[in-house]
Design an enzyme around this catalytic site. Structure first.
Site, short mmCIF file in Angstrom:
data_model
loop_
_atom_site.label_atom_id
_atom_site.label_comp_id
_atom_site.label_asym_id
_atom_site.label_seq_id
_atom_site.Cartn_x
_atom_site.Cartn_y
_atom_site.Cartn_z
N SER A 1 0.81 -1.22 0.00
CA SER A 1 0.00 0.00 0.00
C SER A 1 0.85 1.27 0.00
CB SER A 1 -0.91 0.03 1.23
OG SER A 1 -1.78 -1.08 1.22
N1 SAH Z 1 -0.76 -4.82 4.17
C1 SAH Z 1 0.00 -5.33 3.04
C2 SAH Z 1 -0.72 -5.14 1.72
C3 SAH Z 1 -1.70 -6.17 1.57
S1 SAH Z 1 -2.32 -6.48 -0.05
C4 SAH Z 1 1.36 -4.72 3.00
O1 SAH Z 1 1.63 -3.80 3.77
O2 SAH Z 1 2.16 -5.19 2.23
C5 SAH Z 1 -3.68 -7.49 0.51
C6 SAH Z 1 -3.30 -8.82 1.07
O3 SAH Z 1 -4.49 -9.44 1.53
C7 SAH Z 1 -2.69 -9.78 0.05
O4 SAH Z 1 -1.48 -10.24 0.53
C8 SAH Z 1 -3.73 -10.90 -0.04
O5 SAH Z 1 -3.14 -12.18 -0.27
C9 SAH Z 1 -4.39 -10.83 1.32
N2 SAH Z 1 -5.72 -11.44 1.44
C10 SAH Z 1 -6.73 -11.44 0.57
N3 SAH Z 1 -7.79 -12.11 1.10
C11 SAH Z 1 -7.41 -12.54 2.32
C12 SAH Z 1 -8.06 -13.29 3.37
N4 SAH Z 1 -9.30 -13.73 3.25
N5 SAH Z 1 -7.35 -13.52 4.49
C13 SAH Z 1 -6.09 -13.09 4.64
N6 SAH Z 1 -5.43 -12.37 3.70
C14 SAH Z 1 -6.09 -12.11 2.56
#
Ligand code: SAH
Length: 225
Positions: free
Chosen positions: A70
């Site tokens: 992000s």
């Molecule tokens: N906070 C992260 C960015 C996350 S992008 C950072 O700082 O890098 C969103 C993330 O959510 C991805 O890694 C994706 O795999 C995860 N995601 C999507 N659905 C999910 C779920 N049901 N449970 C856990 N993670 C999930």
């Protein structure tokens, strides 16, 4: 000149805090300090990690496996919206690279983080360990169901977009807790702040945003369809 200013990443990080965060109204000193401390370059790999300008650019960055790291302003804004305090326990859904996890781990006592993608979760666990964060609990699984083991949480932060507010997350939120989550259609969501008041669930829209989909039982059925 201090050693800090000879490090181009440290300089870029200072510039990011001033130009992207302070100038846009991020005020919480705990959040600003955390954003000054966490080396974002460690959460990227290959050539993406080598340019201070790229690492601290004012936007989200692709990190592979269809996911993104992000934008710094989004990380800081969502963290500030939680009103985190040192004694808090926070649940994070979507560990991804672990960058947001590190920001939280700088501020609060315990972070519980859930990632559905095993490879990303392992990468985050490794780098957070190398950086010395010992107050993070990792879980690989469907975070749309939360993580009951650590509940109730003072704060819950979801970094993937949900089609609607997942009831398990509301249930795992402490009575005084704050939940920050992007909710809405796949390609444009509203960032909601959710809290409980007099036994009711209240929400306020903070801003419009675009996150990758939250998949799972209380999320989207698939990443694309
Ligand atoms: N906070 C992260 C960015 C996350 S992008 C950072 O700082 O890098 C969103 C993330 O959510 C991805 O890694 C994706 O795999 C995860 N995601 C999507 N659905 C999910 C779920 N049901 N449970 C856990 N993670 C999930």
């Amino acid at each position: 000149m201090s050693a800090k200013h000879q490090d181009p990443f440290a300089q870029a990080r200072e510039d990011m805090v001033r130009e992207q965060l302070e100038s846009r109204g991020i005020r919480d000193p705990r959040v600003l300090d955390a954003m000054r401390r966490v080396p974002r370059e460690h959460f990227l790999s290959g050539s993406a990690a080598r340019s201070p300008r790229h690492v601290y650019a004012d936007g989200a960055l692709p990190v592979g496996r269809g996911q993104t790291l992000s934008q710094p302003f989004m990380v800081a804004g969502m963290t500030e919206a939680l009103e985190p305090e040192p004694h808090h326990r926070v649940l994070e859904i979507g560990t991804g690279t672990g960058y947001q996890t590190a920001i939280l781990a700088e501020i609060v006592d315990q972070v519980w983080t859930v990632e559905v993608d095993e490879v990303l979760a392992e990468g985050a666990r490794e780098i957070l360990g190398e950086l010395g964060y010992d107050n993070v609990h990792f879980h690989v699984g469907d975070g749309s169901l939360g993580w009951p083991d650590g509940a109730p949480y003072d704060g819950i932060i979801v970094t993937a977009g949900a089609p609607s507010l997942p009831p398990p997350l509301v249930a795992q939120l402490a009575p005084h807790g704050r939940l920050v989550i992007p909710v809405g259609p796949r390609h444009l969501q509203e960032l909601l702040l959710v809290w409980k008041e007099d036994g009711e669930v209240r929400t306020r829209t903070l801003l419009e945003c675009r996150f990758v989909p939250l998949v799972g039982e209380e999320g989207w059925q698939s990443p694309t369809a």
